[in-house]
Design a protein around this motif. Structure first.
Motif, PDB file in Angstrom:
ATOM      1  N   UNK A 172       0.717  -1.118  -0.630  1.00  0.00           N
ATOM      2  CA  UNK A 172       0.308   0.123   0.221  1.00  0.00           C
ATOM      3  C   UNK A 172       1.014   1.146   0.074  1.00  0.00           C
ATOM      4  N   UNK A 173       2.040   0.989  -0.276  1.00  0.00           N
ATOM      5  CA  UNK A 173       2.600   2.393  -0.811  1.00  0.00           C
ATOM      6  C   UNK A 173       2.725   2.943  -1.777  1.00  0.00           C
ATOM      7  N   UNK A 174       2.333   3.419  -2.348  1.00  0.00           N
ATOM      8  CA  UNK A 174       2.172   3.826  -4.188  1.00  0.00           C
ATOM      9  C   UNK A 174       3.715   5.018  -4.008  1.00  0.00           C
ATOM     10  N   UNK A 175       4.595   4.976  -3.294  1.00  0.00           N
ATOM     11  CA  UNK A 175       5.827   5.381  -4.398  1.00  0.00           C
ATOM     12  C   UNK A 175       7.100   4.428  -4.309  1.00  0.00           C
ATOM     13  N   UNK A 176       6.377   3.247  -4.034  1.00  0.00           N
ATOM     14  CA  UNK A 176       7.091   2.303  -4.614  1.00  0.00           C
ATOM     15  C   UNK A 176       6.370   1.464  -6.138  1.00  0.00           C
ATOM     16  N   UNK A 177       6.905   0.983  -6.916  1.00  0.00           N
ATOM     17  CA  UNK A 177       6.055   0.629  -7.873  1.00  0.00           C
ATOM     18  C   UNK A 177       6.536  -1.289  -8.211  1.00  0.00           C
ATOM     19  N   UNK A 178       7.436  -1.443  -7.562  1.00  0.00           N
ATOM     20  CA  UNK A 178       7.387  -3.004  -7.544  1.00  0.00           C
ATOM     21  C   UNK A 178       8.405  -3.486  -6.245  1.00  0.00           C
TER      22      UNK A 178
END
Length: 327
Positions: free
Chosen positions: A161-167
């Motif tokens: 749920x961390x919008x700064x992490x893509x993958x």
């Protein structure tokens, strides 16, 4: 009893087998490494940033991979191996010391507390993504996480749920829940003994520590374990080689499998039946959705994944293929 538990664990491992200004930099043939201090919500954290060779002359912003390592380790150990390899593939890669480890000072030292380390990873991600970050060579819209061994669970939970992490990718993941931890550490009675020791240690003004790795000290956390006791591998001067006994409380009660069904990031597991805890990886995969995939290599031990060229090259090849889809 405590020594017997540690001997049993070592045997099991052996069988399976916002950022501040740059302080200094060193250049190798393969890539550039910059030593930095990260200003984060949990305090200043020492970090190393790896960039592809020649990138200082480029204006291209690079995707960045945050790399974390096994329990008790520092940024110069297996995280550095993977960070250098990723830089050679064209990524920026960042390693850092958790609070109280290596060059990151803190009043609480050598504490292997999963929740605390998850907070540190989240704080570093937030610092990288901050508009106040001075690391202008990074494309902070393209941040990935790479966790190795114990920090695989930490990275997976930090990315959730961390919008700064893509993958995310994880290598030789050590993923346990309470049931697995109880079995690994000798059953309920032995675990209760460790938890009692942890509670007692936590009440002391000064940290109660034991040696993390040793060839001669049978009371060490990892007695005669490969990698950690080898001076040309993990037993480097930067390694603290200490374990805070209070760590057992957080470590034994940590459930790295609990959030598998909620994982919202595309995840790649790099694993082997010969690693330390394949059962945990399989359970995570079973609980997770289709966004979590795995590649299994034959005959690669836990410790070989840390720094052996063939194992690292295979892992990084798979990770690069995965990241290229999402960054």
């Amino acid at each position: 009893m405590f020594k017997q538990i540690l001997l049993g664990l070592t045997a099991a491992l052996s069988i399976h087998a916002s950022a501040a200004a740059i302080k200094s930099s060193s250049i190798s043939e393969e890539n550039i490494m910059q030593q930095i201090k990260l200003e984060t919500s949990v305090g200043k954290l020492a970090a190393n940033l790896y960039l592809p060779s020649g990138h200082q002359e480029s204006t291209e912003k690079l995707p960045v991979v945050l790399v974390t390592g096994a329990w008790t380790t520092v940024k110069e150990q297996m995280p550095a191996v993977y960070a250098r390899a990723l830089a050679e593939q064209g990524y920026a890669a960042l390693t850092f010391d958790f609070r109280g480890w290596g060059q990151s000072s803190d009043k609480v030292k050598y504490l292997e507390d999963p929740q605390r380390k998850i907070e540190d990873i989240q704080a570093v991600i937030s610092a990288l993504a901050s508009k106040q970050s001075k690391l202008t060579q990074l494309d902070v819209e393209r941040i990935a996480g790479l966790g190795i061994c114990a920090s695989s669970g930490y990275m997976l939970d930090a990315a959730l749920a961390n919008s700064n992490v893509k993958t995310v990718a994880v290598v030789a993941p050590w993923l346990h829940d309470k049931a697995l931890a109880t079995a690994i550490y000798g059953g309920e009675e032995n675990v209760a003994s460790l938890l009692a020791a942890a509670k007692q240690a936590a009440q002391k003004e000064q940290p109660v520590t034991i040696e993390a790795a040793s060839l001669t000290n049978q009371s060490a956390l990892m007695y005669q374990a490969p990698y950690y006791t080898e001076t040309d591998r993990g037993l480097i001067p930067a390694y603290d080689n200490l374990f805070n006994v209070a760590s057992w409380q957080g470590w034994l009660n940590y459930d790295a499998l609990a959030t598998a069904n909620a994982q919202d990031k595309p995840v790649l597991m790099v694993a082997s039946e010969a690693m330390a805890l394949p059962a945990g990886a399989k359970q995570y995969l079973e609980n997770a959705g289709d966004n979590v995939q795995a590649v299994w290599f034959d005959g690669i031990s836990q410790f070989d994944f840390y720094d052996q060229a063939d194992a690292v090259n295979k892992a990084v090849g798979a990770i690069d293929k995965h990241f290229s889809k999402y960054l």
